[in-house]
Design an enzyme around this catalytic site. Structure first.
Site, PDB file in Angstrom:
ATOM      1  N   ARG A 138      -9.504   4.909  -5.346  1.00 51.22           N
ATOM      2  CA  ARG A 138      -9.602   3.515  -5.754  1.00 51.22           C
ATOM      3  C   ARG A 138     -10.633   3.312  -6.869  1.00 51.22           C
ATOM      4  NH1 ARG A 138      -7.465   1.189  -0.617  1.00 51.22           N
ATOM      5  NH2 ARG A 138      -7.221  -1.037  -0.841  1.00 51.22           N
ATOM      6  N   LYS A 161       1.731  -0.411  -0.209  1.00 49.89           N
ATOM      7  CA  LYS A 161       1.387   1.009  -0.118  1.00 49.89           C
ATOM      8  C   LYS A 161       1.547   1.522   1.323  1.00 49.89           C
ATOM      9  CE  LYS A 161      -2.853   0.498  -1.544  1.00 49.89           C
ATOM     10  NZ  LYS A 161      -3.037  -0.938  -1.814  1.00 49.89           N
ATOM     11  N   ARG A 208       0.329 -11.464   6.750  1.00 44.30           N
ATOM     12  CA  ARG A 208      -0.066 -10.389   7.661  1.00 44.30           C
ATOM     13  C   ARG A 208      -1.263 -10.827   8.502  1.00 44.30           C
ATOM     14  NH1 ARG A 208      -1.577  -4.633   5.168  1.00 44.30           N
ATOM     15  NH2 ARG A 208      -3.319  -5.834   4.354  1.00 44.30           N
ATOM     16  N   ARG A 218     -10.640  -9.065  -3.117  1.00 44.41           N
ATOM     17  CA  ARG A 218     -10.059  -7.713  -3.090  1.00 44.41           C
ATOM     18  C   ARG A 218      -9.238  -7.462  -4.352  1.00 44.41           C
ATOM     19  NH1 ARG A 218      -7.338  -8.120   2.686  1.00 44.41           N
ATOM     20  NH2 ARG A 218      -6.241  -6.208   2.100  1.00 44.41           N
ATOM     21  N   ARG A 239      -7.205  -8.591  11.241  1.00 41.45           N
ATOM     22  CA  ARG A 239      -8.115  -8.051  10.222  1.00 41.45           C
ATOM     23  C   ARG A 239      -8.844  -9.206   9.554  1.00 41.45           C
ATOM     24  NH1 ARG A 239      -5.077  -3.738   6.382  1.00 41.45           N
ATOM     25  NH2 ARG A 239      -6.702  -4.511   4.986  1.00 41.45           N
TER      26      ARG A 239
END
Ligand code: B4P
Length: 194
Positions: free
Chosen positions: A90, A14, A129, A147, A135
């Site tokens: 969401r 996204k 990532r 998640r 993160r």
């Protein structure tokens, strides 16, 4: 105005594709993930509240996110050609709130473009990532799978919500980012010309 939702599970591309789309179609990017991370970095009360949820791979409470979007729309709706919402809504409650906020401004969502990606590919991409993203929620496989579970339980029903409004288009989200951008652009060109 042309308002689009880029939809999909965490790691589906996204954010990656939104960056390309805003540039090509000159729309305003609104990423709730980015907005929340900015609040976190500034250590605002909202950011500190959000951090607990984000670090555990959970969704941040609806009222926090809806308040953020409401002020973005107030600040920007008169100034831009349209929005690309990335990572929002969401939950069905967020989708309903967005419809109400948009009604107040006499604007609407034209289309929801949903990226389909398998769970194993999502986990692989996010862990990769996590090697550089700094993160906390990208580094631990259990948090990443949490998640994905949040997505299946709370976010997937949002696709049904927009499907019932005939606004949902599914896009194959595996392949090179360029190939996926071409698929998205085909849809966008249809909407721009509509
Ligand atoms: P987000 O910031 O939205 O995080 P994300 O879902 O991981 O990002 P995205 O899906 O955009 O990543 P992308 O695929 O581009 O949310 C983070 C957290 O914030 C949530 O867990 C939640 O706690 C909170 N939150 C945000 N919005 C909320 C809301 N509305 N309500 C409640 N809570 C909310 O990128 C993934 C990786 O894949 C990248 O490294 C990229 O380079 C790579 N990639 C992309 N496309 C690829 C491809 N085609 N092939 C290979 N790799 C690819």
């Amino acid at each position: 105005m042309l308002n689009i939702i880029l939809f999909g599970p965490p790691g589906s591309g996204k954010g990656t594709q939104a960056a390309n789309l805003v540039e090509k179609y000159n729309l305003q990017h609104v990423s709730t993930g980015d907005l929340l991370r900015e609040e976190k970095a500034k250590e605002t009360p909202l950011g500190l509240q959000a951090q607990k949820f984000m670090d555990q791979g959970k969704l941040v409470p609806d009222e926090v996110v809806i308040g953020m979007i409401s002020s973005k729309l107030d600040q920007m709706a008169d100034k831009v050609k349209g929005f690309i919402f990335d990572g929002f809504p969401r939950t069905v409650a967020q989708a309903e709130a967005l419809d109400k906020l948009m009604d107040l401004k006499n604007i609407q969502i034209a289309s929801v473009l949903a990226l389909d990606v398998s769970e194993e590919e999502l986990v692989k991409r996010i862990l990769k990532r996590g090697e550089t993203s700094n993160r906390a929620d990208d580094r631990d496989e259990d948090t990443i799978r949490q998640r994905v579970t949040e997505y299946e339980n709370k976010t997937a029903p949002v696709a049904t919500y927009y499907g019932e409004q005939n606004k949902l288009t599914r896009i194959a989200g595996e392949g090179t980012p360029e190939a996926i951008f071409d698929l998205l652009s085909e849809q966008m060109d249809g909407l721009v010309g509509a």
